[in-house]
Design a protein around this motif. Structure first.
Motif, PDB file in Angstrom:
ATOM      1  N   ASN A  98       0.852  -1.181   0.000  1.00 35.43           N
ATOM      2  CA  ASN A  98       0.000   0.000   0.000  1.00 35.43           C
ATOM      3  C   ASN A  98       0.894   1.240   0.000  1.00 35.43           C
ATOM      4  N   PRO A  99       0.340   2.413  -0.197  1.00 30.55           N
ATOM      5  CA  PRO A  99       1.164   3.626  -0.279  1.00 30.55           C
ATOM      6  C   PRO A  99       2.070   3.856   0.926  1.00 30.55           C
ATOM      7  N   SER A 100       1.646   3.463   2.118  1.00 28.01           N
ATOM      8  CA  SER A 100       2.497   3.682   3.290  1.00 28.01           C
ATOM      9  C   SER A 100       3.782   2.865   3.190  1.00 28.01           C
ATOM     10  N   HIS A 101       3.702   1.664   2.627  1.00 25.63           N
ATOM     11  CA  HIS A 101       4.908   0.861   2.406  1.00 25.63           C
ATOM     12  C   HIS A 101       5.850   1.568   1.436  1.00 25.63           C
ATOM     13  N   LEU A 102       5.282   2.081   0.367  1.00 23.30           N
ATOM     14  CA  LEU A 102       6.096   2.724  -0.665  1.00 23.30           C
ATOM     15  C   LEU A 102       6.741   4.000  -0.137  1.00 23.30           C
TER      16      LEU A 102
ATOM     17  N   LEU B 222      -2.764   2.854  -4.952  1.00 18.39           N
ATOM     18  CA  LEU B 222      -1.411   2.596  -5.459  1.00 18.39           C
ATOM     19  C   LEU B 222      -1.159   3.370  -6.748  1.00 18.39           C
ATOM     20  N   ARG B 223      -2.136   3.348  -7.641  1.00 23.92           N
ATOM     21  CA  ARG B 223      -1.986   4.078  -8.914  1.00 23.92           C
ATOM     22  C   ARG B 223      -1.734   5.558  -8.665  1.00 23.92           C
ATOM     23  N   ASP B 224      -2.528   6.161  -7.783  1.00 24.87           N
ATOM     24  CA  ASP B 224      -2.399   7.594  -7.526  1.00 24.87           C
ATOM     25  C   ASP B 224      -1.046   7.924  -6.896  1.00 24.87           C
TER      26      ASP B 224
ATOM     27  N   PRO C  56      -6.196  -1.599 -17.352  1.00 22.70           N
ATOM     28  CA  PRO C  56      -5.384  -0.597 -18.061  1.00 22.70           C
ATOM     29  C   PRO C  56      -5.472   0.800 -17.447  1.00 22.70           C
ATOM     30  N   ASN C  57      -6.535   1.066 -16.709  1.00 28.19           N
ATOM     31  CA  ASN C  57      -6.681   2.362 -16.047  1.00 28.19           C
ATOM     32  C   ASN C  57      -6.086   2.372 -14.644  1.00 28.19           C
ATOM     33  N   LEU C  58      -5.659   1.206 -14.165  1.00 26.18           N
ATOM     34  CA  LEU C  58      -5.167   1.100 -12.788  1.00 26.18           C
ATOM     35  C   LEU C  58      -3.664   0.856 -12.707  1.00 26.18           C
ATOM     36  N   VAL C  59      -3.097   0.188 -13.692  1.00 22.96           N
ATOM     37  CA  VAL C  59      -1.670  -0.145 -13.652  1.00 22.96           C
ATOM     38  C   VAL C  59      -1.026   0.224 -14.985  1.00 22.96           C
ATOM     39  N   ASP C  60       0.297   0.307 -14.972  1.00 23.26           N
ATOM     40  CA  ASP C  60       1.044   0.675 -16.185  1.00 23.26           C
ATOM     41  C   ASP C  60       1.327  -0.521 -17.079  1.00 23.26           C
ATOM     42  N   ALA C  61       1.410  -1.690 -16.474  1.00 26.03           N
ATOM     43  CA  ALA C  61       1.617  -2.927 -17.231  1.00 26.03           C
ATOM     44  C   ALA C  61       1.196  -4.090 -16.350  1.00 26.03           C
TER      45      ALA C  61
END
Length: 343
Positions: free
Chosen positions: A113-117, A155-157, A190-195
Motif C-alpha cells: 500500500n502507499p504507506s509501504h512505498l 497505489l496508482r495515484d 489498463p486504467n489502474l496499472v502501467d503494465a
C-alpha cells in the motif's frame, strides 16, 4: 497420490489441445506474425476495451517478469516488492541477474500500500543508493490475497504522484478476478496499472502469459528486449492459439471459477472443523493451520506444501486447486481428514 501442490500439474484444457491439433499442419509466419497470435491480441484488446495497449505473448511468468522489468528500468533503478513477492522469493534472482535490485517490504497480507512505498522512498534519497522506480504487485498474491479496486486506485495515484511504474504480476489473475470478494473487472486494469500480464500457464494453458503494456513510454522496442532475453518464440503460434481459445468465449473465466469453487469447498470444510488459516485468501490458494500429526497422515495420500511452522505441533500448509481439480478428490481429502480427526 493426488496433488494440491500447484495449479499447473495438469496439461491443458481439452479445447486448447484440440485447437493446437486442428491447426498443426497449417504453415504460418513465426515469432508472433501468425494469424492466431494477431487474432488473440485483438481479442484481448477487445476484452480490455482498449485499442491503445500493446499485447505481447511470452512463455512463462518468470520470463515475463524479468523481460518486462529489465526493459522498463534503467541500470540504477530498482523494484519494490512485498517480502513474499514472487520476484523476491521464487525466481532464483532472475531480476537481480538483469542488474536490478529488489527492495523487499514486510507486509501482513502480501499486499503493498502507499504507506509501504513511502517508507522505501524516504530511505532512498540520493545517488549513493539505487533509485526505487517500479512497484511490483501480484494479483492474486503469493499467499492468496487479492487487491480490491480502491487499493489499486490508491497505489496508482501514489505511483503517478511519485513517478513510479506500477506493474502487476497476473500469473493467477483469473483466480483473483473470479473471487467472490473481487470488485475489479479485467477492463479496469489498463486504467489502474502501467503494465500487467494475464496468466495462462496456471489457468488451463500448456504455457503462456499475455503481457499488456498500457503506458506509452514503456512500449518502445519491447520486441527487441523479448528477443534478447530469449522470449520471442519462433513458434509463436503455440501461444496465440491458446489465448485465442481462452478468450474466444468465457473459458478463461470459467476455468478460474472452477478452481476457486474447489478451494472454497476445502476452505468451508476446514473452517467447520475449527481450523484457522495463516492468511485471508479468497482465491484458489488456501493456507490452513493443522496439527503436524494430521499433516503426516494426509501426506500419505495427498501432496501439498508445508508452508510455515506456526507452533511446535502446528504448521500451515498450502492447498492449491486448479481448473482441472476433481471434485471427488476434494471430497475424498475432506473425508480422509475427518477420519483422522475421529481417531
Amino acid at each position: 497420490m493426488y496433488s494440491f501442490k500447484n495449479d499447473y500439474s495438469e496439461g491443458a484444457h481439452p479445447r486448447i489441445l484440440a485447437a493446437l491439433m486442428e491447426s498443426n499442419f497449417e504453415q504460418v509466419d513465426g515469432y508472433g506474425g501468425d494469424r492466431f497470435t494477431q487474432q488473440a491480441v485483438e481479442l484481448i484488446k477487445e476484452k480490455l476495451d482498449r485499442t491503445d495497449v500493446d499485447v505481447h505473448l511470452l512463455a512463462g511468468g518468470t520470463q515475463t517478469n524479468l523481460t518486462a522489468l529489465s526493459a522498463f528500468l534503467k541500470p540504477h533503478e530498482a523494484a519494490i516488492a512485498a517480502s513474499t513477492g514472487h520476484i523476491l522469493t521464487h525466481e532464483t534472482g532472475a531480476i537481480e541477474a538483469t542488474g536490478h535490485k529488489i527492495l523487499g517490504v514486510v507486509t501482513e497480507n502480501g499486499k503493498l500500500n502507499p504507506s509501504h512505498l513511502k517508507i522505501v522512498l524516504e530511505q532512498h534519497t540520493d545517488e549513493h543508493m539505487v533509485k526505487p522506480k517500479l512497484v511490483y504487485i501480484s494479483n492474486s498474491t503469493e499467499i492468496g490475497s487479492i487487491y480490491d479496486k480502491n487499493e489499486l486506485e490508491q497505489l496508482r495515484d501514489f505511483c503517478k504522484e511519485h513517478k513510479l511504474i506500477l506493474f502487476m504480476d497476473g500469473a493467477r489473475l483469473g483466480s483473483a478476478l473470479c473471487s467472490e470478494e473481487n470488485d475489479v473487472e479485467l477492463s479496469d486494469l489498463p486504467n489502474l496499472v502501467d503494465a500487467f500480464y494475464i496468466g495462462g500457464t496456471k489457468n488451463g494453458a500448456l504455457i503462456g502469459e499475455a503481457l499488456v503494456i498500457c503506458r506509452d513510454s514503456l512500449k518502445e522496442d519491447f520486441r527487441f528486449h523479448m528477443k534478447q532475453k530469449g522470449a520471442l518464440l519462433a513458434k509463436g503460434r503455440l501461444l496465440g492459439i491458446q489465448f485465442l481459445e481462452l478468450f474466444r468465449d468465457n473459458l478463461f473465466f470459467d476455468l478460474a471459477k472452477h478452481a476457486n469453487k474447489m478451494a472454497n469447498v476445502l476452505r468451508t470444510e476446514l473452517a467447520k472443523a475449527n481450523f484457522k488459516f495463516l492468511t485471508h485468501a479468497p482465491s484458489n490458494q488456501i493456507f490452513p493451520i493443522l496439527p503436524n500429526s494430521l499433516i503426516e497422515e494426509l501426506q500419505k495420500k495427498y501432496s501439498f506444501y508445508v508452508w510455515e511452522k506456526v507452533a511446535p505441533d502446528y504448521s500451515a500448509i498450502r492447498l492449491v486447486t486448479s481448473w482441472a481439480t476433481k471434485e471427488e478428490e476434494v471430497v475424498a481429502f475432506i473425508e480422509d481428514m475427518k477420519k483422522v480427526l475421529q481417531k
